[in-house]
Design a protein around this motif. Structure first.
Motif, PDB file in Angstrom:
ATOM      1  N   GLN A 142       0.813  -1.215   0.000  1.00 26.10           N
ATOM      2  CA  GLN A 142       0.000   0.000   0.000  1.00 26.10           C
ATOM      3  C   GLN A 142       0.849   1.270   0.000  1.00 26.10           C
ATOM      4  OE1 GLN A 142      -2.477   0.558   3.475  1.00 26.10           O
ATOM      5  NE2 GLN A 142      -4.071   1.576   2.285  1.00 26.10           N
ATOM      6  N   LYS A 168      -0.224  -6.551   2.636  1.00 26.32           N
ATOM      7  CA  LYS A 168      -1.308  -5.587   2.376  1.00 26.32           C
ATOM      8  C   LYS A 168      -1.649  -5.454   0.898  1.00 26.32           C
ATOM      9  CE  LYS A 168       0.512  -3.032   6.307  1.00 26.32           C
ATOM     10  NZ  LYS A 168       0.980  -1.749   6.838  1.00 26.32           N
ATOM     11  N   THR A 169      -1.451  -6.514   0.136  1.00 24.60           N
ATOM     12  CA  THR A 169      -1.818  -6.446  -1.279  1.00 24.60           C
ATOM     13  C   THR A 169      -3.322  -6.313  -1.463  1.00 24.60           C
ATOM     14  OG1 THR A 169      -1.788  -8.875  -1.371  1.00 24.60           O
ATOM     15  CG2 THR A 169       0.207  -7.733  -2.085  1.00 24.60           C
ATOM     16  N   ASP A 170      -4.096  -6.670  -0.437  1.00 22.99           N
ATOM     17  CA  ASP A 170      -5.543  -6.497  -0.521  1.00 22.99           C
ATOM     18  C   ASP A 170      -5.955  -5.035  -0.435  1.00 22.99           C
ATOM     19  OD1 ASP A 170      -4.521  -6.636   2.104  1.00 22.99           O
ATOM     20  OD2 ASP A 170      -6.528  -6.959   2.924  1.00 22.99           O
ATOM     21  N   LEU A 171      -5.043  -4.171   0.006  1.00 25.79           N
ATOM     22  CA  LEU A 171      -5.345  -2.751   0.138  1.00 25.79           C
ATOM     23  C   LEU A 171      -4.811  -1.928  -1.031  1.00 25.79           C
ATOM     24  CD1 LEU A 171      -4.498  -2.329   3.940  1.00 25.79           C
ATOM     25  CD2 LEU A 171      -6.707  -2.825   2.884  1.00 25.79           C
ATOM     26  N   THR A 177       0.176  -2.922  -7.574  1.00 23.53           N
ATOM     27  CA  THR A 177       0.992  -4.015  -7.030  1.00 23.53           C
ATOM     28  C   THR A 177       1.887  -4.598  -8.114  1.00 23.53           C
ATOM     29  OG1 THR A 177      -0.716  -4.544  -5.395  1.00 23.53           O
ATOM     30  CG2 THR A 177       0.917  -6.245  -5.855  1.00 23.53           C
ATOM     31  N   ILE A 197      -1.218 -12.040   3.245  1.00 21.76           N
ATOM     32  CA  ILE A 197      -2.247 -11.164   3.809  1.00 21.76           C
ATOM     33  C   ILE A 197      -2.685 -11.744   5.149  1.00 21.76           C
ATOM     34  CG2 ILE A 197      -4.543 -10.152   3.517  1.00 21.76           C
ATOM     35  CD1 ILE A 197      -4.162 -10.420   0.499  1.00 21.76           C
ATOM     36  N   ALA A 202      -0.973 -15.198  -0.489  1.00 21.95           N
ATOM     37  CA  ALA A 202      -1.854 -14.543  -1.462  1.00 21.95           C
ATOM     38  C   ALA A 202      -1.186 -14.555  -2.824  1.00 21.95           C
ATOM     39  CB  ALA A 202      -2.162 -13.116  -1.026  1.00 21.95           C
TER      40      ALA A 202
END
Length: 330
Positions: A142, A168-171, A177, A197, A202
Motif C-alpha cells: 500500500q 497488504k496487497t488487498d489494500l 501491485t 495477507i 496470497a
C-alpha cells in the motif's frame, strides 16, 4: 565420503526486515503460529527507547529485547553482545540436539539489513559461531511506492533481501501491485517474491508487462522516534480523538505510531501508519508474579506511553497539545 560442513553447528540467524509499518511483527507472529522457525530465540529490535513490538508475542516465545537504537548502527554493539551471550549459552547447553540452533532478528523499521550482515562478518567471534541463514524483507504494497521514491533506506532494505514478502496487497490496486513487483525485480532480481495477507499466502497480480516505478531519491530530515506519556485518567476514546487530529495535521511527517495502553476492555495495542490507524488489538496480560517479568526473556509492560516515528516531531509541542486537550476533559 561426504566432507563435514564446518558451519553445521553454528547458530543460524534469520533477519526479518522491512520499512516502518510493513507488518514485520504481525507476519512473524503468524509464521511462528504456523510452525515456521521452530525453537527460535527471538531478538526484537526497536529504534525507540520504548519497545512495543515485543508485546505482540505475549510471553509465548523466548525474547531478547534491544531498544534505543537500530541494530545496524547505534544499537549494533548491543545486538552483537546479545548474539555473543546466546552463543555462550549454547556452549553450556547439553549436546547438539539440546542447543538453541536458530535466532530470528526482527529489525527496527529504520534498519539496513546489509549493514547488520556486514557487522556480523566483521566480528571474528561471531563470524565463527553464527551463520546468516536468510534475510527476509517485508514490503508494504500500500505504501511502498512512496517509500521507494523518497527513502534510500527502503531501497537498501530491498536490495539486501534473500526473499521479499509483499504485505497488504488487498489494500492496493492490482495494477499498482504489479508495478511494485516489477520495481522489486529490478532492484533485486535474485530474490523470490511472494505475498501474504494477515498470515495467509496470497497471489500476485499476473501482469508481466507492468513498468517499474520511478525511483528518484529525495533528501530530507532524518526519521527519528520520540515518545509521549499519556496523562493519568485519559481514556482511550478521548486519546483517539486527539490522535486523529494530530495525524490529520501532520500525518505525512509522522510515519509510524505505536504503543500500548490500559482500557476497561484490557491492554490495547495501538498501531498506525501515517494517517491510517489500525483497529486496536487486545493483548494478553503478563501473568501476575511471573518470575520472568522484567528480564531479557520477558520485558515489563510499558502501558500508557506512545511512540511517534517521523520527521521534525517537536516532542514538547506534542506533549503540551495533549496536556491541554486532556485538561479540558479531566
Amino acid at each position: 565420503m561426504a566432507t563435514p560442513d564446518p558451519g553445521a553447528d553454528r547458530l543460524r540467524l534469520v533477519i526479518v526486515g522491512g520499512y516502518l509499518g510493513a507488518g514485520k511483527s504481525t507476519w512473524l507472529r503468524h509464521q511462528l503460529y504456523a510452525g515456521a522457525f521452530p525453537g527460535a530465540r527471538l531478538i526484537i529490535n526497536e529504534a525507540a527507547e520504548l519497545a512495543v513490538d515485543d508485546a505482540l508475542f505475549g510471553g509465548r516465545y523466548p525474547v531478547t529485547l534491544l531498544a534505543g537504537g537500530c541494530a545496524c548502527c547505534a544499537g549494533c554493539p548491543a545486538f552483537l553482545d546479545a548474539l555473543r551471550d546466546l552463543c555462550d549459552r549454547r556452549s553450556r547447553e547439553a549436546g547438539p540436539d539440546g542447543r538453541t540452533s536458530l535466532a530470528v532478528l526482527e529489525t527496527s523499521g529504520l534498519a539496513d539489513p546489509g549493514a547488520i550482515a556486514a557487522a556480523l562478518r566483521a566480528d571474528p567471534m561471531l563470524a565463527f559461531h553464527v551463520t546468516l541463514a536468510e534475510t527476509i524483507v517485508l514490503v508494504d504494497a500500500q505504501n511502498a511506492a512512496a517509500q521507494l521514491a523518497a527513502e534510500p533506506l527502503g531501497r537498501a532494505q530491498v536490495e539486501a533481501a534473500d526473499r521479499l514478502v509483499l504485505t497488504k496487497t488487498d489494500l492496493a490496486a492490482p495494477a499498482d501491485t504489479a508495478r511494485l513487483v516489477a520495481t522489486l525485480r529490478r532492484l533485486n532480481p535474485a530474490a523470490p517474491i511472494t505475498a501474504d495477507i494477515r498470515g495467509e499466502p496470497a497471489a500476485l497480480p499476473d501482469m508481466p508487462s507492468a513498468a517499474p516505478l520511478p525511483l528518484a531519491q529525495q533528501d530530507g530530515a532524518p526519521i527519528l522516534p520520540v515518545q509521549i506519556t499519556l496523562p493519568d485518567g485519559l481514556d482511550w476514546a478521548a486519546f483517539a480523538v486527539w490522535l486523529s487530529a494530530l495525524l490529520s495535521a501532520h500525518g505525512q511527517d509522522i510515519v509510524r505510531v505505536k504503543g500500548t495502553l490500559r482500557t476497561p476492555a484490557g491492554r490495547l495495542l495501538l498501531q498506525g501508519i501515517r494517517t491510517h490507524v489500525q483497529p486496536p488489538e487486545i493483548l494478553p496480560d503478563v501473568p501476575a508474579n511471573d518470575p520472568l517479568d522484567g528480564t531479557p526473556d520477558r520485558p515489563p509492560a510499558r502501558d500508557g506511553t506512545i511512540v511517534l516515528i517521523g520527521r521534525g516531531i517537536d516532542t514538547d509541542r506534542v506533549t503540551r497539545s495533549l496536556a491541554r486537550f486532556a485538561a479540558r476533559l479531566l
